[in-house]
Scaffold this motif. Sequence first.
Motif, PDB file in Angstrom:
ATOM      1  N   TRP A  36       0.842  -1.209   0.000  1.00 58.71           N
ATOM      2  CA  TRP A  36       0.000   0.000   0.000  1.00 58.71           C
ATOM      3  C   TRP A  36       0.880   1.264   0.000  1.00 58.71           C
ATOM      4  O   TRP A  36       0.636   2.203  -0.766  1.00 58.71           O
ATOM      5  CB  TRP A  36      -0.919  -0.016   1.225  1.00 58.71           C
ATOM      6  CG  TRP A  36      -1.747   1.210   1.373  1.00 58.71           C
ATOM      7  CD1 TRP A  36      -2.900   1.498   0.707  1.00 58.71           C
ATOM      8  CD2 TRP A  36      -1.482   2.332   2.228  1.00 58.71           C
ATOM      9  NE1 TRP A  36      -3.377   2.724   1.101  1.00 58.71           N
ATOM     10  CE2 TRP A  36      -2.517   3.261   2.035  1.00 58.71           C
ATOM     11  CE3 TRP A  36      -0.465   2.634   3.140  1.00 58.71           C
ATOM     12  CZ2 TRP A  36      -2.581   4.472   2.712  1.00 58.71           C
ATOM     13  CZ3 TRP A  36      -0.520   3.841   3.814  1.00 58.71           C
ATOM     14  CH2 TRP A  36      -1.567   4.747   3.597  1.00 58.71           C
ATOM     15  N   PHE A  77      -1.771  -8.038  -3.842  1.00 66.09           N
ATOM     16  CA  PHE A  77      -3.175  -7.971  -3.436  1.00 66.09           C
ATOM     17  C   PHE A  77      -3.991  -9.099  -4.073  1.00 66.09           C
ATOM     18  O   PHE A  77      -4.887  -9.660  -3.442  1.00 66.09           O
ATOM     19  CB  PHE A  77      -3.780  -6.610  -3.814  1.00 66.09           C
ATOM     20  CG  PHE A  77      -3.363  -5.494  -2.895  1.00 66.09           C
ATOM     21  CD1 PHE A  77      -2.591  -5.742  -1.766  1.00 66.09           C
ATOM     22  CD2 PHE A  77      -3.754  -4.187  -3.157  1.00 66.09           C
ATOM     23  CE1 PHE A  77      -2.215  -4.710  -0.921  1.00 66.09           C
ATOM     24  CE2 PHE A  77      -3.385  -3.145  -2.312  1.00 66.09           C
ATOM     25  CZ  PHE A  77      -2.613  -3.409  -1.195  1.00 66.09           C
TER      26      PHE A  77
ATOM     27  N   THR B  56      -7.119  12.458  -7.917  1.00 66.13           N
ATOM     28  CA  THR B  56      -6.114  11.968  -6.965  1.00 66.13           C
ATOM     29  C   THR B  56      -6.790  11.412  -5.718  1.00 66.13           C
ATOM     30  O   THR B  56      -6.420  10.336  -5.222  1.00 66.13           O
ATOM     31  CB  THR B  56      -5.147  13.107  -6.580  1.00 66.13           C
ATOM     32  OG1 THR B  56      -4.669  13.718  -7.786  1.00 66.13           O
ATOM     33  CG2 THR B  56      -3.969  12.586  -5.785  1.00 66.13           C
ATOM     34  N   THR B  59      -8.165   8.098  -6.383  1.00 64.18           N
ATOM     35  CA  THR B  59      -7.090   7.103  -6.508  1.00 64.18           C
ATOM     36  C   THR B  59      -6.687   6.616  -5.128  1.00 64.18           C
ATOM     37  O   THR B  59      -6.548   5.408  -4.886  1.00 64.18           O
ATOM     38  CB  THR B  59      -5.872   7.720  -7.220  1.00 64.18           C
ATOM     39  OG1 THR B  59      -6.288   8.196  -8.486  1.00 64.18           O
ATOM     40  CG2 THR B  59      -4.762   6.706  -7.397  1.00 64.18           C
ATOM     41  N   ILE B  60      -6.503   7.565  -4.192  1.00 69.74           N
ATOM     42  CA  ILE B  60      -6.113   7.207  -2.824  1.00 69.74           C
ATOM     43  C   ILE B  60      -7.197   6.338  -2.181  1.00 69.74           C
ATOM     44  O   ILE B  60      -6.906   5.318  -1.559  1.00 69.74           O
ATOM     45  CB  ILE B  60      -5.834   8.482  -1.998  1.00 69.74           C
ATOM     46  CG1 ILE B  60      -4.586   9.184  -2.549  1.00 69.74           C
ATOM     47  CG2 ILE B  60      -5.656   8.162  -0.514  1.00 69.74           C
ATOM     48  CD1 ILE B  60      -4.351  10.576  -2.005  1.00 69.74           C
ATOM     49  N   ILE B  63      -7.162   2.742  -3.827  1.00 70.57           N
ATOM     50  CA  ILE B  63      -5.988   1.935  -3.448  1.00 70.57           C
ATOM     51  C   ILE B  63      -6.121   1.493  -1.991  1.00 70.57           C
ATOM     52  O   ILE B  63      -5.842   0.337  -1.655  1.00 70.57           O
ATOM     53  CB  ILE B  63      -4.687   2.731  -3.680  1.00 70.57           C
ATOM     54  CG1 ILE B  63      -4.397   2.827  -5.176  1.00 70.57           C
ATOM     55  CG2 ILE B  63      -3.507   2.059  -2.976  1.00 70.57           C
ATOM     56  CD1 ILE B  63      -3.212   3.683  -5.519  1.00 70.57           C
ATOM     57  N   THR B  64      -6.592   2.407  -1.139  1.00 68.66           N
ATOM     58  CA  THR B  64      -6.761   2.059   0.273  1.00 68.66           C
ATOM     59  C   THR B  64      -7.854   1.012   0.442  1.00 68.66           C
ATOM     60  O   THR B  64      -7.741   0.102   1.287  1.00 68.66           O
ATOM     61  CB  THR B  64      -7.073   3.319   1.090  1.00 68.66           C
ATOM     62  OG1 THR B  64      -6.097   4.322   0.772  1.00 68.66           O
ATOM     63  CG2 THR B  64      -7.025   3.045   2.575  1.00 68.66           C
ATOM     64  N   SER B  66      -8.529  -1.281  -1.675  1.00 67.06           N
ATOM     65  CA  SER B  66      -7.907  -2.542  -2.082  1.00 67.06           C
ATOM     66  C   SER B  66      -7.078  -3.126  -0.945  1.00 67.06           C
ATOM     67  O   SER B  66      -7.066  -4.345  -0.738  1.00 67.06           O
ATOM     68  CB  SER B  66      -6.995  -2.322  -3.302  1.00 67.06           C
ATOM     69  OG  SER B  66      -7.557  -2.899  -4.452  1.00 67.06           O
ATOM     70  N   LEU B  67      -6.380  -2.242  -0.221  1.00 65.99           N
ATOM     71  CA  LEU B  67      -5.614  -2.704   0.948  1.00 65.99           C
ATOM     72  C   LEU B  67      -6.551  -3.351   1.967  1.00 65.99           C
ATOM     73  O   LEU B  67      -6.283  -4.448   2.469  1.00 65.99           O
ATOM     74  CB  LEU B  67      -4.869  -1.526   1.593  1.00 65.99           C
ATOM     75  CG  LEU B  67      -4.269  -1.818   2.961  1.00 65.99           C
ATOM     76  CD1 LEU B  67      -3.042  -2.722   2.833  1.00 65.99           C
ATOM     77  CD2 LEU B  67      -3.894  -0.538   3.697  1.00 65.99           C
ATOM     78  N   ALA B  70      -7.557  -6.766   0.836  1.00 63.75           N
ATOM     79  CA  ALA B  70      -6.461  -7.732   1.007  1.00 63.75           C
ATOM     80  C   ALA B  70      -6.318  -8.104   2.484  1.00 63.75           C
ATOM     81  O   ALA B  70      -6.129  -9.282   2.827  1.00 63.75           O
ATOM     82  CB  ALA B  70      -5.158  -7.145   0.465  1.00 63.75           C
ATOM     83  N   LEU B  71      -6.448  -7.104   3.368  1.00 66.00           N
ATOM     84  CA  LEU B  71      -6.351  -7.368   4.810  1.00 66.00           C
ATOM     85  C   LEU B  71      -7.519  -8.232   5.291  1.00 66.00           C
ATOM     86  O   LEU B  71      -7.358  -9.075   6.175  1.00 66.00           O
ATOM     87  CB  LEU B  71      -6.316  -6.053   5.587  1.00 66.00           C
ATOM     88  CG  LEU B  71      -5.038  -5.204   5.456  1.00 66.00           C
ATOM     89  CD1 LEU B  71      -5.201  -3.880   6.190  1.00 66.00           C
ATOM     90  CD2 LEU B  71      -3.824  -5.954   5.976  1.00 66.00           C
ATOM     91  N   HIS B 181     -10.047  -5.921  -6.768  1.00 67.62           N
ATOM     92  CA  HIS B 181      -8.710  -5.463  -7.141  1.00 67.62           C
ATOM     93  C   HIS B 181      -8.650  -5.129  -8.632  1.00 67.62           C
ATOM     94  O   HIS B 181      -7.918  -4.227  -9.034  1.00 67.62           O
ATOM     95  CB  HIS B 181      -7.663  -6.520  -6.803  1.00 67.62           C
ATOM     96  CG  HIS B 181      -7.554  -6.782  -5.328  1.00 67.62           C
ATOM     97  ND1 HIS B 181      -7.394  -5.765  -4.414  1.00 67.62           N
ATOM     98  CD2 HIS B 181      -7.599  -7.924  -4.615  1.00 67.62           C
ATOM     99  CE1 HIS B 181      -7.342  -6.287  -3.198  1.00 67.62           C
ATOM    100  NE2 HIS B 181      -7.482  -7.585  -3.291  1.00 67.62           N
ATOM    101  N   ASP B 184      -9.802  -1.709  -9.051  1.00 71.70           N
ATOM    102  CA  ASP B 184      -8.697  -0.823  -8.677  1.00 71.70           C
ATOM    103  C   ASP B 184      -7.684  -0.723  -9.813  1.00 71.70           C
ATOM    104  O   ASP B 184      -7.210   0.362 -10.164  1.00 71.70           O
ATOM    105  CB  ASP B 184      -8.044  -1.390  -7.406  1.00 71.70           C
ATOM    106  CG  ASP B 184      -6.968  -0.478  -6.843  1.00 71.70           C
ATOM    107  OD1 ASP B 184      -7.038   0.744  -7.097  1.00 71.70           O
ATOM    108  OD2 ASP B 184      -6.070  -0.974  -6.141  1.00 71.70           O
ATOM    109  N   ILE B 188      -6.231   2.483 -11.915  1.00 71.37           N
ATOM    110  CA  ILE B 188      -4.806   2.831 -11.914  1.00 71.37           C
ATOM    111  C   ILE B 188      -4.384   3.344 -13.297  1.00 71.37           C
ATOM    112  O   ILE B 188      -3.536   4.219 -13.414  1.00 71.37           O
ATOM    113  CB  ILE B 188      -3.959   1.610 -11.473  1.00 71.37           C
ATOM    114  CG1 ILE B 188      -4.030   1.480  -9.941  1.00 71.37           C
ATOM    115  CG2 ILE B 188      -2.520   1.715 -11.949  1.00 71.37           C
ATOM    116  CD1 ILE B 188      -3.363   0.246  -9.388  1.00 71.37           C
TER     117      ILE B 188
END
Lengths: 112, 198
Positions: A36, A77, B56, B59-60, B63-64, B66-67, B70-71, B181, B184, B188
């Motif tokens: 990340w 991911f 922007t 985008t943030i 991406i977050t 997606s994190l 994944a978590l 993802h 996401d 990107i």
Amino acid sequence: MTGHDIKYDTGPDAGPDAVHDAGHHAVPVRTNMLVWAALMLLTAITVGVTSFDFGFLNVVVALSVATTKAGLVILWFMHLRYEGRVIRLMVFTAFVILAIAIGLTFFDVAYR
Amino acid sequence: MHEHRDYEGAKIGMWLFLFTEVLLFGGLFLLYAVYLHRYPAEFHAAGKDLSRIFGTANTIVLITSSLCMALAISALQRGKVVLSQRLVLLTVAMAGVFLVNKFFEWSAKIGHGIYPDSPALLKLPPGEMVFFNLYYLMTGLHGIHVIIGGAVLMYGWHLMRVGRVTPEHFVFLENGGLYWHLVDLVWIYLFPLFYLVV
């Protein structure tokens, strides 16, 4: 996050060749966080670089950064790094086919 | 009752579906690339009209999200079901934030009379017209994917609640995550191409 209840974690050093139950590999929290952070850094770079005018190179930089980000997302991911050979080969083939489609189109457009 | 499960097969099926998505968006990116090649100056001018801040920020957010997804998978694999549920909800919440941003962004553009087939758009040079049409088509199609992805993840959350997605059997959530993802991934590329062009 390395509690006693870890079932499938084969450790942070488990690479693609590590022996593990296929697909049941829990990616460590730390790894996810690092990916990340890298994605955020690359986003900052791609926004920051637009204040410089490199002409056509700007597109090249933008696409290179985007592709690096895409690689990070796919490998970590989307767990491709931890997948077996079949899925990895499939993904590789799909992107080669996409590259051929894009490449041949540009071969056509550029020399028209 | 015996239930047949094919973990590997389920994931291969999902990847095959994702390839069709890659080719769908890939075709549109190709269209974009060819027109960028033909109208570089117009794309540059039109791209300046898009809000870099919104782009922007989204985008943030994506991406977050997606994190978080994944978590959520990692948490579930470690047997932390409640944590996983919360992370999935957080992912969906961020999908909501993304869409709200997109709503304001589109509203502003439409308020300025820039939308497909609008009188103002038709007066623009052909290159700029193509840029905005592609902008609406591609971010719109992507937006639909965000909505579908959010719905799929909410269903995954529901399955966790009723115990049909568990630390032992979580392929639904994992495949839902793969879809998320991909959403996401598409963004990107959309972000630099539309918001940061040349």
